[in-house]
Motif scaffolding. Structure first.
Motif: not given
Ligand code: ZN
Lengths: 217, 238
Positions: B94-100, B122-127
């Motif tokens: 998977g990918t990193s998230d803000a918490e990580l 995760r943020e980049c994917f969602l954007i």
């Protein structure tokens, strides 16, 4: 190949004291909430069955089981006693608290009629498959859910070993009659099981069988 | 051959475009140690998406490399990996998230770091997904090109540092019209600090029409059947 025996753990819970007890027949699906603190047991009644399972945050269906977050947070590919299942929003959904099987898969995903044509042959397309059961399940729940909401699921009782050189195989089951896995809900979740109808896979001897689900308060 | 399109992405960059069948995307690790997190969707029918389980179980492999294929969740083949100097690409972590990112690297916001501020995968994917009408429901396990993660017999994972070298590249020949969504954030198991995502070059070339004798179609019979399903799709829809 047997899984690490150190992960095997029996439960002290008595089935006759369960608040809920239901048998999911081969090929059927089951949709049911499990509230925070409740314990869900899934029993492989006859052995070597695959219980394809999805979990969602009961109050926010966008927040759902994430195989990759569970794998990367646990630094491990397999699920067993002590594994916490994580959601796409990094919430702890459930923790495996007992397991008499020893290993469960979260890489192999669900069978679907479309992928069965790729995996087996074009003529198996009409045969019943887990994704169709999952679609029935999420439609039954509502919230406008559809195929988009069906993500990479858990296959309880399935053995999908990965070799150190990166091979992957669907090995003979390490499960057996009445082996079970037990999960404590860390938050209110919706559980959706597709009791796999697969008639093309040697892992279940081409013979899908029932699973039993019990819930303790 | 000259590429018809070329762009360099900084580390922690993001990008999304439709690449049609008949074109090959080359990802090049410019400095070594890059990671390209990638999600794929069928451009006209975006509910059809990359499927990690089908890709792995259809090919009896735990990672991606040439000449293997990238499968959709509808029994079809998005792309074939036709070139690969790296040899191992993770698709399970998977990918990193803000918490990580905050736990491992701390917080660098725009106010103090300007465009060097810390982003997560995760943020980049969602954007990027939002620009195509997609969102959280469409986030599934992604590919991490250039990153190698191995498992021992008990399933314990190890991230292999130094796997991808400067100049390593991977070629994806698209067999379907595909929405490609990617970011260049670090792999979620990348153990080192500081925060240091690496730049990547994207180049697109036209390619010849594949045949059933191509390496991806012959390496596994499942790939040939997935490609047949792809050809059927175009037979009916065009
Ligand atoms: Zn199934």
């Amino acid at each position: 190949m047997a899984a690490s025996t150190s992960l095997l753990k029996e439960s002290p819970l008595d089935p006759s004291c369960a608040a809920y007890d239901h048998t999911v027949l081969a090929g059927d699906h089951w949709l049911h909430p499990v509230k925070k603190g409740q314990v869900l047991r899934i029993v492989d009644v006859e052995g070597n069955q695959a219980a394809d399972t999805l979990f969602y945050n009961l109050h926010e269906p966008l927040d759902r089981y994430s195989a990759s977050d569970t794998i990367r947070r646990g630094h491990n590919l397999y699920l067993s006693t002590g594994t916490t299942l994580y959601s796409t929003r990094s919430h702890a959904l459930l923790t495996i608290v007992a397991d008499t099987c020893g290993r469960h898969d979260t890489l192999g995903g669900a069978c679907s009629r479309e992928s069965n044509t790729m995996r087996y042959s074009f003529d198996v397309e009409p045969m019943h498959a887990c994704r169709d059961s999952f679609i029935c399940g999420v439609q039954q729940w509502g919230h406008g859910m559809n195929k988009r909401d069906i993500t990479c699921n858990i296959n309880f009782f399935m053995n999908v070993p990965v070799t150190p050189d990166g091979g992957l195989s669907f090995a003979d089951g390490i499960s057996g009659p009445n082996r079970y896995v037990e999960l404590r809900a860390e938050m209110d979740v919706m559980c959706l099981i597709s009791n796999c109808p697969q008639l093309n896979n040697p892992c279940n001897a081409y013979n899908p069988t029932p699973v039993r689900v019990l819930i303790w308060d | 051959m000259e590429p018809i399109y070329e762009i360099e992405l900084t580390g922690a960059g993001m990008w999304s475009r439709v690449i049609s069948r008949g074109k090959t995307l080359r990802l090049t690790d410019l400095t070594g140690g890059a990671n390209v997190g990638m999600l794929l969707y069928h451009a006209p029918e975006r509910h059809e998406r990359y499927n990690m389980p089908d890709t792995l179980k259809g090919q009896h492999i735990f990672y991606l490399r040439a000449p293997y294929g990238i499968h959709s969740d509808m029994g079809r083949l998005f792309a074939s990996i036709t070139g690969d100097t790296c040899g191992w690409h993770d698709t399970v972590c998977g990918t990193s998230d803000a918490e990580l990112v905050e736990e491992r690297y701390g917080v660098h916001n725009f106010q103090e770091a300007r465009n060097e501020f810390y982003r997560n995968g995760r943020e980049c994917f969602l954007i990027e997904l939002a620009k195509w009408g997609l969102g959280e429901r469409d986030l599934v396990p992604n590919i991490n090109f250039f990153s190698k993660v191995v498992a021992d017999v008990d399933g314990n994972l190890s991230y292999m540092e130094g796997h991808s070298k400067a100049g390593d590249h991977v070629d994806l020949r698209f067999e379907m019209d595909t929405l490609v969504v990617l970011n260049t954030c670090q792999h979620p198991l990348h153990p080192s600090t500081p925060y240091d995502p690496r730049p990547v070059k994207l180049s697109v070339f036209p390619n010849a029409t594949p045949t059933m004798e191509d390496a991806t179609m012959t390496v596994r019979p499942e790939n040939a059947r997935a490609y047949r399903n792809t050809l059927d799709y175009y037979l009916l829809s065009r």
